[in-house]
Design a protein around this motif. Structure first.
Motif, PDB file in Angstrom:
ATOM      1  N   PRO A  11      16.909 -31.355   7.716  1.00 35.54           N
ATOM      2  CA  PRO A  11      16.534 -30.590   8.923  1.00 35.54           C
ATOM      3  C   PRO A  11      16.539 -31.413  10.199  1.00 35.54           C
ATOM      4  CG  PRO A  11      15.054 -30.076   7.104  1.00 35.54           C
ATOM      5  CD  PRO A  11      15.903 -31.222   6.643  1.00 35.54           C
ATOM      6  N   ASN A  12      16.352 -32.735  10.103  1.00 37.50           N
ATOM      7  CA  ASN A  12      16.344 -33.582  11.306  1.00 37.50           C
ATOM      8  C   ASN A  12      17.675 -33.545  12.040  1.00 37.50           C
ATOM      9  OD1 ASN A  12      13.933 -34.233  10.114  1.00 37.50           O
ATOM     10  ND2 ASN A  12      14.086 -36.416  10.500  1.00 37.50           N
ATOM     11  N   THR A  13      18.772 -33.322  11.307  1.00 31.41           N
ATOM     12  CA  THR A  13      20.102 -33.368  11.923  1.00 31.41           C
ATOM     13  C   THR A  13      20.737 -31.980  12.038  1.00 31.41           C
ATOM     14  OG1 THR A  13      21.092 -33.836   9.750  1.00 31.41           O
ATOM     15  CG2 THR A  13      20.534 -35.724  11.141  1.00 31.41           C
ATOM     16  N   LEU A  14      19.939 -30.937  11.833  1.00 31.20           N
ATOM     17  CA  LEU A  14      20.448 -29.573  11.968  1.00 31.20           C
ATOM     18  C   LEU A  14      19.864 -28.925  13.222  1.00 31.20           C
ATOM     19  CD1 LEU A  14      20.237 -28.281   8.274  1.00 31.20           C
ATOM     20  CD2 LEU A  14      22.240 -29.115   9.500  1.00 31.20           C
ATOM     21  N   TRP A  15      20.686 -28.136  13.889  1.00 31.48           N
ATOM     22  CA  TRP A  15      20.290 -27.489  15.138  1.00 31.48           C
ATOM     23  C   TRP A  15      20.742 -26.032  15.121  1.00 31.48           C
ATOM     24  CZ3 TRP A  15      18.005 -30.891  18.782  1.00 31.48           C
ATOM     25  CH2 TRP A  15      18.139 -32.255  18.488  1.00 31.48           C
ATOM     26  N   ASN A  16      20.126 -25.224  15.959  1.00 33.70           N
ATOM     27  CA  ASN A  16      20.664 -23.880  16.180  1.00 33.70           C
ATOM     28  C   ASN A  16      20.566 -23.542  17.658  1.00 33.70           C
ATOM     29  OD1 ASN A  16      17.608 -23.156  15.412  1.00 33.70           O
ATOM     30  ND2 ASN A  16      18.411 -21.504  16.674  1.00 33.70           N
ATOM     31  N   VAL A  17      21.431 -22.652  18.091  1.00 36.03           N
ATOM     32  CA  VAL A  17      21.429 -22.209  19.487  1.00 36.03           C
ATOM     33  C   VAL A  17      20.410 -21.086  19.623  1.00 36.03           C
ATOM     34  CG1 VAL A  17      22.767 -21.111  21.307  1.00 36.03           C
ATOM     35  CG2 VAL A  17      23.802 -22.892  19.878  1.00 36.03           C
ATOM     36  N   GLU A  18      19.506 -21.230  20.603  1.00 32.94           N
ATOM     37  CA  GLU A  18      18.457 -20.223  20.778  1.00 32.94           C
ATOM     38  C   GLU A  18      18.764 -19.350  22.005  1.00 32.94           C
ATOM     39  OE1 GLU A  18      13.855 -20.670  21.737  1.00 32.94           O
ATOM     40  OE2 GLU A  18      14.290 -21.060  19.623  1.00 32.94           O
ATOM     41  N   ASP A  19      18.567 -19.881  23.209  1.00 33.55           N
ATOM     42  CA  ASP A  19      18.914 -19.121  24.413  1.00 33.55           C
ATOM     43  C   ASP A  19      20.419 -19.222  24.649  1.00 33.55           C
ATOM     44  OD1 ASP A  19      16.142 -18.457  25.440  1.00 33.55           O
ATOM     45  OD2 ASP A  19      16.012 -20.635  25.303  1.00 33.55           O
ATOM     46  N   HIS A  20      21.013 -18.142  25.151  1.00 27.46           N
ATOM     47  CA  HIS A  20      22.466 -18.128  25.358  1.00 27.46           C
ATOM     48  C   HIS A  20      22.768 -17.244  26.564  1.00 27.46           C
ATOM     49  CE1 HIS A  20      26.722 -16.921  23.779  1.00 27.46           C
ATOM     50  NE2 HIS A  20      26.769 -17.864  24.704  1.00 27.46           N
ATOM     51  N   ILE A  21      23.345 -17.864  27.597  1.00 25.43           N
ATOM     52  CA  ILE A  21      23.686 -17.141  28.826  1.00 25.43           C
ATOM     53  C   ILE A  21      25.182 -17.278  29.064  1.00 25.43           C
ATOM     54  CG2 ILE A  21      23.253 -16.944  31.313  1.00 25.43           C
ATOM     55  CD1 ILE A  21      20.605 -18.537  30.747  1.00 25.43           C
ATOM     56  N   ASN A  22      25.864 -16.127  29.138  1.00 24.55           N
ATOM     57  CA  ASN A  22      27.293 -16.127  29.474  1.00 24.55           C
ATOM     58  C   ASN A  22      27.639 -14.744  30.030  1.00 24.55           C
ATOM     59  OD1 ASN A  22      30.144 -16.183  29.572  1.00 24.55           O
ATOM     60  ND2 ASN A  22      30.195 -17.714  27.921  1.00 24.55           N
ATOM     61  N   PRO A  23      27.757 -14.624  31.372  1.00 24.37           N
ATOM     62  CA  PRO A  23      27.996 -13.312  31.996  1.00 24.37           C
ATOM     63  C   PRO A  23      29.298 -12.657  31.540  1.00 24.37           C
ATOM     64  CG  PRO A  23      27.421 -14.990  33.638  1.00 24.37           C
ATOM     65  CD  PRO A  23      27.677 -15.705  32.344  1.00 24.37           C
ATOM     66  N   ARG A  24      30.206 -13.415  30.978  1.00 26.21           N
ATOM     67  CA  ARG A  24      31.510 -12.875  30.594  1.00 26.21           C
ATOM     68  C   ARG A  24      31.486 -12.226  29.208  1.00 26.21           C
ATOM     69  NH1 ARG A  24      36.057 -17.227  31.504  1.00 26.21           N
ATOM     70  NH2 ARG A  24      37.329 -15.334  31.346  1.00 26.21           N
ATOM     71  N   LEU A  25      30.362 -12.361  28.494  1.00 23.02           N
ATOM     72  CA  LEU A  25      30.269 -11.828  27.137  1.00 23.02           C
ATOM     73  C   LEU A  25      29.273 -10.677  27.088  1.00 23.02           C
ATOM     74  CD1 LEU A  25      30.136 -15.147  25.067  1.00 23.02           C
ATOM     75  CD2 LEU A  25      32.035 -13.526  25.152  1.00 23.02           C
ATOM     76  N   PRO A  26      29.531  -9.682  26.244  1.00 26.58           N
ATOM     77  CA  PRO A  26      28.565  -8.579  26.096  1.00 26.58           C
ATOM     78  C   PRO A  26      27.314  -9.051  25.344  1.00 26.58           C
ATOM     79  CG  PRO A  26      30.338  -8.352  24.493  1.00 26.58           C
ATOM     80  CD  PRO A  26      30.715  -9.511  25.385  1.00 26.58           C
ATOM     81  N   ASN A  27      26.177  -8.514  25.744  1.00 20.99           N
ATOM     82  CA  ASN A  27      24.919  -8.855  25.074  1.00 20.99           C
ATOM     83  C   ASN A  27      24.670  -7.919  23.897  1.00 20.99           C
ATOM     84  OD1 ASN A  27      24.427 -10.857  26.927  1.00 20.99           O
ATOM     85  ND2 ASN A  27      23.035  -9.640  28.180  1.00 20.99           N
ATOM     86  N   ILE A  28      24.020  -8.471  22.878  1.00 20.63           N
ATOM     87  CA  ILE A  28      23.533  -7.640  21.778  1.00 20.63           C
ATOM     88  C   ILE A  28      22.041  -7.928  21.597  1.00 20.63           C
ATOM     89  CG2 ILE A  28      25.757  -7.648  20.570  1.00 20.63           C
ATOM     90  CD1 ILE A  28      24.300  -9.557  18.523  1.00 20.63           C
ATOM     91  N   SER A  29      21.320  -6.977  21.044  1.00 18.61           N
ATOM     92  CA  SER A  29      19.897  -7.188  20.783  1.00 18.61           C
ATOM     93  C   SER A  29      19.732  -8.177  19.638  1.00 18.61           C
ATOM     94  CB  SER A  29      19.222  -5.862  20.420  1.00 18.61           C
ATOM     95  OG  SER A  29      17.904  -6.095  19.973  1.00 18.61           O
ATOM     96  N   LEU A  30      18.751  -9.078  19.770  1.00 17.55           N
ATOM     97  CA  LEU A  30      18.494 -10.041  18.702  1.00 17.55           C
ATOM     98  C   LEU A  30      17.969  -9.377  17.434  1.00 17.55           C
ATOM     99  CD1 LEU A  30      16.972 -13.196  20.455  1.00 17.55           C
ATOM    100  CD2 LEU A  30      19.297 -12.793  19.649  1.00 17.55           C
ATOM    101  N   ASP A  31      17.577  -8.089  17.547  1.00 15.95           N
ATOM    102  CA  ASP A  31      17.166  -7.362  16.345  1.00 15.95           C
ATOM    103  C   ASP A  31      18.278  -7.384  15.303  1.00 15.95           C
ATOM    104  OD1 ASP A  31      14.720  -6.803  17.343  1.00 15.95           O
ATOM    105  OD2 ASP A  31      15.159  -4.754  17.949  1.00 15.95           O
ATOM    106  N   VAL A  32      19.521  -7.366  15.755  1.00 14.13           N
ATOM    107  CA  VAL A  32      20.665  -7.375  14.837  1.00 14.13           C
ATOM    108  C   VAL A  32      20.724  -8.684  14.058  1.00 14.13           C
ATOM    109  CG1 VAL A  32      23.185  -7.213  14.716  1.00 14.13           C
ATOM    110  CG2 VAL A  32      21.925  -5.862  16.390  1.00 14.13           C
ATOM    111  N   LEU A  33      20.225  -9.774  14.666  1.00 14.16           N
ATOM    112  CA  LEU A  33      20.322 -11.101  14.056  1.00 14.16           C
ATOM    113  C   LEU A  33      19.056 -11.524  13.322  1.00 14.16           C
ATOM    114  CD1 LEU A  33      22.091 -12.957  17.010  1.00 14.16           C
ATOM    115  CD2 LEU A  33      23.153 -11.915  15.005  1.00 14.16           C
ATOM    116  N   LYS A  34      18.057 -10.625  13.289  1.00  9.98           N
ATOM    117  CA  LYS A  34      16.816 -10.988  12.602  1.00  9.98           C
ATOM    118  C   LYS A  34      17.087 -11.289  11.136  1.00  9.98           C
ATOM    119  CE  LYS A  34      13.434  -8.445  15.388  1.00  9.98           C
ATOM    120  NZ  LYS A  34      12.518  -7.290  15.420  1.00  9.98           N
TER     121      LYS A  34
END
Length: 660
Positions: A421-444
């Motif tokens: 786990p010390n060397t593993l990461w995940n992306v949390e916040d993500h901002i990109n106006p060129r991409l459509p947003n989806i609700s995080l409910d889908v990724l729960k």
């Protein structure tokens, strides 16, 4: 933690949730509102209704006495052995102290002894297999196993104990030639159903209730993944909409997956002279901050990817990227300088001007378990960032930097390739106006995923347990000899003081009994092996000693084994009390058999039979007198400390290590 359940606030603990759930339920049903802070022993409850929670734990602690009484009765069929066991528990100051507070220990021991008693009862129904009573006790054993496991992981030792008993039981049945293979198969499946599948189903159901009740953001959020946190009402990730897949030009926060690992962070401050290269610091920071934002860029292109004229391109597994710090425009960088705290790890810095640096800014992004070319998901993808020039892996060590590093967490590039786990990461916040947003409910994450994650976090938390500052720890060999107690409340002579210490006469009698039991077991076993002719009564006593005493001894040994394997975590005196239950049952059985052997068979003189009766009575009276002397330890002491000759407890400080 009971308050958290009443308030539905999520928290983290290294133990499973069942004990805390029951305490919260007892408080809720008795009118407690969940607002008392429980900061330190001795704080006044004022108007808060704590009696329900105290009374609940005291009731379960009181149930240990009939459980042990009935268990010894089943194992020995001796009223005197059961009475002696019950008396030793009734008059033990340690069990009284431990049972009268809002603690997990009496709840754990209730289910533990419930499982043992149920196991002994279904064994006694062996001549009536598959009867209603047999099924009842077998199912009740499984239910109590689930309860013990659901309170503390140490409850697994009773699973081991019941499992060994079941294996021996099935082995005996296998040798019974009157049973058909079909009947043997039914016996096996019945035990699988009641002692494996039923406990696992109930244990899983406990976590389903746990997650359903604790649905609000709280102090436990940071121990879990971003996906887990998105479930919690009030968390900054709850009901948020973000682009699903990473693209070049995206502004992101990157979170380390170690427990309380923090976000990849940088700021304008440089590493001080003598600590690697004097470049911009890169750390892990536990809180949300603008300095946690990074821009994902191609390694060989220094253009504004947010420009609509620039073709949109997704980041994929195996790509070579640059991470540019949004606030300072420095690139994430590593080189051959040593990390500030961790030897053999490389330093990680911020380097370059307006995104222009060198080849040491290039990182290969990999997704655990993915094939080359696959896109990278927010929250769900577990990432490794591998430094292209050196081959080391970006990680967080968990070590706190000195004041020059603002006491944030050290980030290094580790040469060790092992995935953790010390060397593993995940992306949390993500901002990109060129991409459509989806609700995080889908990724729960699904229920099985959060169940697995919660256990991984608990296991890591348990393995990382260290004694707290000023916490009184002890060694396992201290426990049976009552070497050192534990302050529950109060330190000074003006305080109302409660001290956890076992009744010395009872505990030392239990210790002597272990030696006596081993001697008698060896003596009887050798005599039987050599063909010594024993009377029917002596044969029956030998069977009680070897079978009933053996089960008690095995229970004590398996309980202690759960604490002997790991010397790094803090060992507390209270950890011995489950083993103490078995030790007390062993004392009742052993002294009953020993005195009966000494008194001789029923046909012997009345005088010799009196030896047996007087022996049992003397042991009980000794425990009562010792309780009379030491009962202030449980019910509270005021006035001078025992080290003062004017103290009423001064003459009772039989060991220098007793600090009451």
């Amino acid at each position: 933690m009971g308050s958290y359940y009443i308030n539905r606030t999520f928290f983290f603990d290294v133990h499973p949730p069942f004990g805390k759930m029951l305490i919260g339920l007892a408080g809720y049903l008795s009118g407690y509102d969940g607002t008392f802070p429980f900061q330190k022993p001795g704080d006044k409850y004022e108007h808060h209704n704590y009696i329900g929670m105290r009374g609940f734990c005291a009731f379960l602690g009181s149930c240990l006495i009939p459980f042990c009484y009935l268990t010894v009765w089943e194992l020995s069929k001796s009223l005197q052995a059961a009475m002696l066991t019950a008396a030793f528990l009734i008059f033990d100051t340690g069990f009284i102290t431990l049972s009268q507070y809002i603690l997990l220990d009496p709840i754990l021991m209730f289910f533990l002894m419930g499982a043992v008693f149920s196991m002994v009862k279904y064994n006694s129904c062996a001549n009536r297999p598959f009867s209603a009573l047999w099924w009842f006790w077998l199912c009740l054993t499984g239910i109590n196993l689930a309860g013990a496991m659901g309170v503390k992981f140490v409850g697994l030792f009773v699973v081991l104990f019941v499992g060994l008993n079941t294996v021996c039981d099935l082995w005996e049945l296998l040798g019974d030639l009157s049973l058909s293979l079909v009947t043997l198969g039914k016996h096996f499946l019945a035990r699988v159903l009641c002692l494996i599948l039923l406990p696992l189903a109930l244990y899983t159901a406990l976590f389903a209730v746990h997650f359903a009740v604790l649905n609000r953001s709280g102090p436990g959020d940071g121990f879990f993944s971003s996906g887990f946190q998105s479930r919690l009402i009030g968390n900054n990730l709850h009901n948020v909409s973000v682009p699903e897949y990473l693209a070049y030009g995206s502004v992101v926060t990157v979170k380390n997956l170690r427990m309380a690992g923090g976000y990849l962070h940088s700021h304008w401050h440089l590493y001080p002279e003598g600590v690697g290269a004097q470049q911009q610091q890169v750390t892990a920071y536990l809180h949300k901050d603008l300095n946690n934002l990074w821009i994902i860029k191609k390694h060989n292109v220094n253009k504004d990817h947010s420009d609509p004229s620039f073709p949109l391109e997704f980041v994929r597994h195996g790509d070579i990227i640059r991470l540019e710090h949004k606030e300072t425009s420095r690139n994430l960088h590593s080189h051959q300088h040593e990390a500030p705290l961790t030897r053999k790890h490389l330093q990680v810095t911020g380097y370059g001007i307006n995104g222009t640096g060198d080849s040491n800014d290039f990182w290969r992004i990999e997704v655990v378990g993915r094939k080359a070319g696959k896109r990278i998901k927010v929250l769900r993808s577990q990432l490794r960032l591998i430094h292209l020039a050196t081959g080391c892996i970006l990680g967080s060590t968990g070590k706190t930097l000195p004041k020059w590093g603002w006491e944030q967490v050290e980030v290094t590039c580790t040469p060790y390739q092992k995935e953790n786990p010390n060397t593993l990461w995940n992306v949390e916040d993500h901002i990109n106006p060129r991409l459509p947003n989806i609700s995080l409910d889908v990724l729960k994450p699904s229920f099985p995923e959060i169940l697995l994650e919660s256990h991984m976090v608990m296991i890591r938390g348990n393995s990382g347990l260290k004694p707290k500052e000023n916490e009184v720890t002890s060694k396992p060999w201290h426990w049976p000899i009552n070497y050192q107690g534990l302050r529950f409340s109060g330190i000074n002579e003006t305080d109302y003081r409660v001290y956890l210490l076992g009744n010395p006469v009872i505990w030392w009698m239990n210790l002597i009994t272990i030696g006596l039991y081993l001697f008698m077991t060896i003596f009887v076993s050798v005599a039987m092996k050599r063909g010594v002719q024993l009377t029917a009564e002596h044969k029956e006593l030998s069977e009680v000693l070897l079978n009933g005493g053996g089960k008690s001894y095995a229970g004590m040994a398996s309980s202690l084994s759960s604490f002997l394997h790991d010397g790094t975590r803090g060992a507390l005196f209270s950890h011995y009390f489950p083993a103490m239950l078995f030790s007390t049952m062993l004392t009742g059985i052993t002294w009953d058999v020993f005195l009966k052997f000494w008194a001789g068979p029923q046909s012997c003189s009345i005088q010799r039979r009196k030896v047996y009766k007087y022996g049992i009575v003397i042991l009980i009276l000794l425990s009562m007198y010792s309780f009379y002397l030491f009962h202030p330890l449980s019910y509270g002491m005021v006035g001078p400390l025992a080290s003062d000759t004017n103290s009423p407890m001064a003459g009772l400080r039989w060991l220098e290590t007793w600090e009451f």
